[in-house]
Design a protein around this motif. Sequence first.
Motif, PDB file in Angstrom:
ATOM      1  N   ILE A   1       0.820  -1.199   0.003  1.00 48.41           N
ATOM      2  CA  ILE A   1      -0.224   0.001   0.138  1.00 48.41           C
ATOM      3  C   ILE A   1       1.022   1.255   0.141  1.00 48.41           C
ATOM      4  CG2 ILE A   1      -1.635   1.190   1.540  1.00 48.41           C
ATOM      5  CD1 ILE A   1      -2.867  -1.362   2.190  1.00 48.41           C
ATOM      6  N   GLU A   2       1.953   1.108   0.890  1.00 48.50           N
ATOM      7  CA  GLU A   2       2.947   2.294   0.830  1.00 48.50           C
ATOM      8  C   GLU A   2       3.552   2.601  -0.726  1.00 48.50           C
ATOM      9  OE1 GLU A   2       5.620   1.290   3.715  1.00 48.50           O
ATOM     10  OE2 GLU A   2       4.515   1.934   5.443  1.00 48.50           O
ATOM     11  N   ALA A   3       3.837   1.472  -1.417  1.00 44.33           N
ATOM     12  CA  ALA A   3       4.276   1.573  -2.570  1.00 44.33           C
ATOM     13  C   ALA A   3       3.307   2.173  -3.424  1.00 44.33           C
ATOM     14  CB  ALA A   3       4.820   0.308  -2.904  1.00 44.33           C
ATOM     15  N   LEU A   4       1.978   1.586  -3.446  1.00 45.92           N
ATOM     16  CA  LEU A   4       1.089   2.168  -4.452  1.00 45.92           C
ATOM     17  C   LEU A   4       0.899   3.497  -3.999  1.00 45.92           C
ATOM     18  CD1 LEU A   4      -1.609   1.425  -6.183  1.00 45.92           C
ATOM     19  CD2 LEU A   4      -2.817   1.438  -3.961  1.00 45.92           C
ATOM     20  N   TYR A   5       0.699   4.190  -2.735  1.00 43.51           N
ATOM     21  CA  TYR A   5       0.724   5.678  -2.533  1.00 43.51           C
ATOM     22  C   TYR A   5       1.910   6.430  -3.248  1.00 43.51           C
ATOM     23  CZ  TYR A   5      -3.373   4.709   0.424  1.00 43.51           C
ATOM     24  OH  TYR A   5      -4.457   3.998   1.125  1.00 43.51           O
ATOM     25  N   SER A   6       3.022   6.039  -2.917  1.00 39.95           N
ATOM     26  CA  SER A   6       4.128   6.492  -3.576  1.00 39.95           C
ATOM     27  C   SER A   6       3.941   6.642  -5.155  1.00 39.95           C
ATOM     28  CB  SER A   6       5.510   5.914  -3.172  1.00 39.95           C
ATOM     29  OG  SER A   6       5.755   5.777  -1.864  1.00 39.95           O
ATOM     30  N   LEU A   7       3.737   5.575  -5.731  1.00 41.70           N
ATOM     31  CA  LEU A   7       3.534   5.393  -6.948  1.00 41.70           C
ATOM     32  C   LEU A   7       2.437   6.821  -7.643  1.00 41.70           C
ATOM     33  CD1 LEU A   7       4.365   4.426  -9.930  1.00 41.70           C
ATOM     34  CD2 LEU A   7       2.695   2.649  -9.402  1.00 41.70           C
ATOM     35  N   ARG A   8       1.366   6.657  -6.766  1.00 38.50           N
ATOM     36  CA  ARG A   8       0.483   7.783  -7.495  1.00 38.50           C
ATOM     37  C   ARG A   8       0.931   9.011  -7.007  1.00 38.50           C
ATOM     38  NH1 ARG A   8      -4.786   7.537  -3.837  1.00 38.50           N
ATOM     39  NH2 ARG A   8      -3.731   8.977  -2.378  1.00 38.50           N
ATOM     40  N   LYS A   9       1.685   9.397  -6.100  1.00 34.86           N
ATOM     41  CA  LYS A   9       2.199  10.682  -5.878  1.00 34.86           C
ATOM     42  C   LYS A   9       3.409  10.995  -7.050  1.00 34.86           C
ATOM     43  CE  LYS A   9       1.788  10.981  -1.039  1.00 34.86           C
ATOM     44  NZ  LYS A   9       2.317  10.928   0.479  1.00 34.86           N
ATOM     45  N   TYR A  10       4.156  10.086  -7.219  1.00 30.86           N
ATOM     46  CA  TYR A  10       5.060  10.132  -8.583  1.00 30.86           C
ATOM     47  C   TYR A  10       4.223  10.519  -9.652  1.00 30.86           C
ATOM     48  CZ  TYR A  10       8.308   8.956 -11.959  1.00 30.86           C
ATOM     49  OH  TYR A  10       9.216   8.972 -13.046  1.00 30.86           O
ATOM     50  N   ARG A  11       3.285   9.835  -9.962  1.00 28.90           N
ATOM     51  CA  ARG A  11       2.882  10.209 -11.421  1.00 28.90           C
ATOM     52  C   ARG A  11       1.979  11.294 -11.262  1.00 28.90           C
ATOM     53  NH1 ARG A  11      -0.065   3.901 -12.238  1.00 28.90           N
ATOM     54  NH2 ARG A  11       1.833   3.217 -12.837  1.00 28.90           N
ATOM     55  N   ALA A  12       1.306  11.855 -10.094  1.00 27.38           N
ATOM     56  CA  ALA A  12       0.755  13.175 -10.170  1.00 27.38           C
ATOM     57  C   ALA A  12       1.957  14.203 -10.214  1.00 27.38           C
ATOM     58  CB  ALA A  12       0.034  13.606  -8.973  1.00 27.38           C
ATOM     59  N   MET A  13       3.003  14.093  -9.677  1.00 25.65           N
ATOM     60  CA  MET A  13       4.064  14.996  -9.888  1.00 25.65           C
ATOM     61  C   MET A  13       4.561  14.977 -11.254  1.00 25.65           C
ATOM     62  SD  MET A  13       7.675  15.421  -7.872  1.00 25.65           S
ATOM     63  CE  MET A  13       8.124  14.219  -8.298  1.00 25.65           C
ATOM     64  N   LYS A  14       4.590  14.056 -11.774  1.00 31.41           N
ATOM     65  CA  LYS A  14       5.161  13.715 -13.287  1.00 31.41           C
ATOM     66  C   LYS A  14       4.122  14.537 -13.983  1.00 31.41           C
ATOM     67  CE  LYS A  14       7.192  10.537 -16.493  1.00 31.41           C
ATOM     68  NZ  LYS A  14       7.506   8.874 -16.672  1.00 31.41           N
ATOM     69  N   ARG A  15       2.728  14.439 -13.797  1.00 32.80           N
ATOM     70  CA  ARG A  15       1.916  14.811 -14.961  1.00 32.80           C
ATOM     71  C   ARG A  15       2.010  16.490 -14.770  1.00 32.80           C
ATOM     72  NH1 ARG A  15      -2.317  10.673 -13.345  1.00 32.80           N
ATOM     73  NH2 ARG A  15      -2.044  11.724 -11.508  1.00 32.80           N
TER      74      ARG A  15
END
Length: 84
Positions: free
Chosen positions: A63-77
């Motif tokens: 779950i922590e990895a999922l949240y980190s990936l979501r934050k990374y994708r939002a920042m990248k967008r």
Amino acid sequence: MADNRRRVLDLYKRLQYMGREYPGGPDKFRQRCYNAFKRQSTETDPEKIEKAIGLGEYVVKEIEALYSLRKYRAMKRRYYDDVK
């Protein structure tokens, strides 16, 4: 036995806390988490309890990895318009 009980309660609280932002909705996550813990509530074998705690800790890390990936994708967008 008391140590396992404390670890299980700590794991349950961590999962409930982390489920607040789960993609399927917090209510669905809480109910599934509750059902999973309820299914295992009658277990008395220490080895099986340890295995279940290990699985729960693995889920926390996922779950922590999922949240980190979501934050990374939002920042990248935000910074790259052409990347989806």
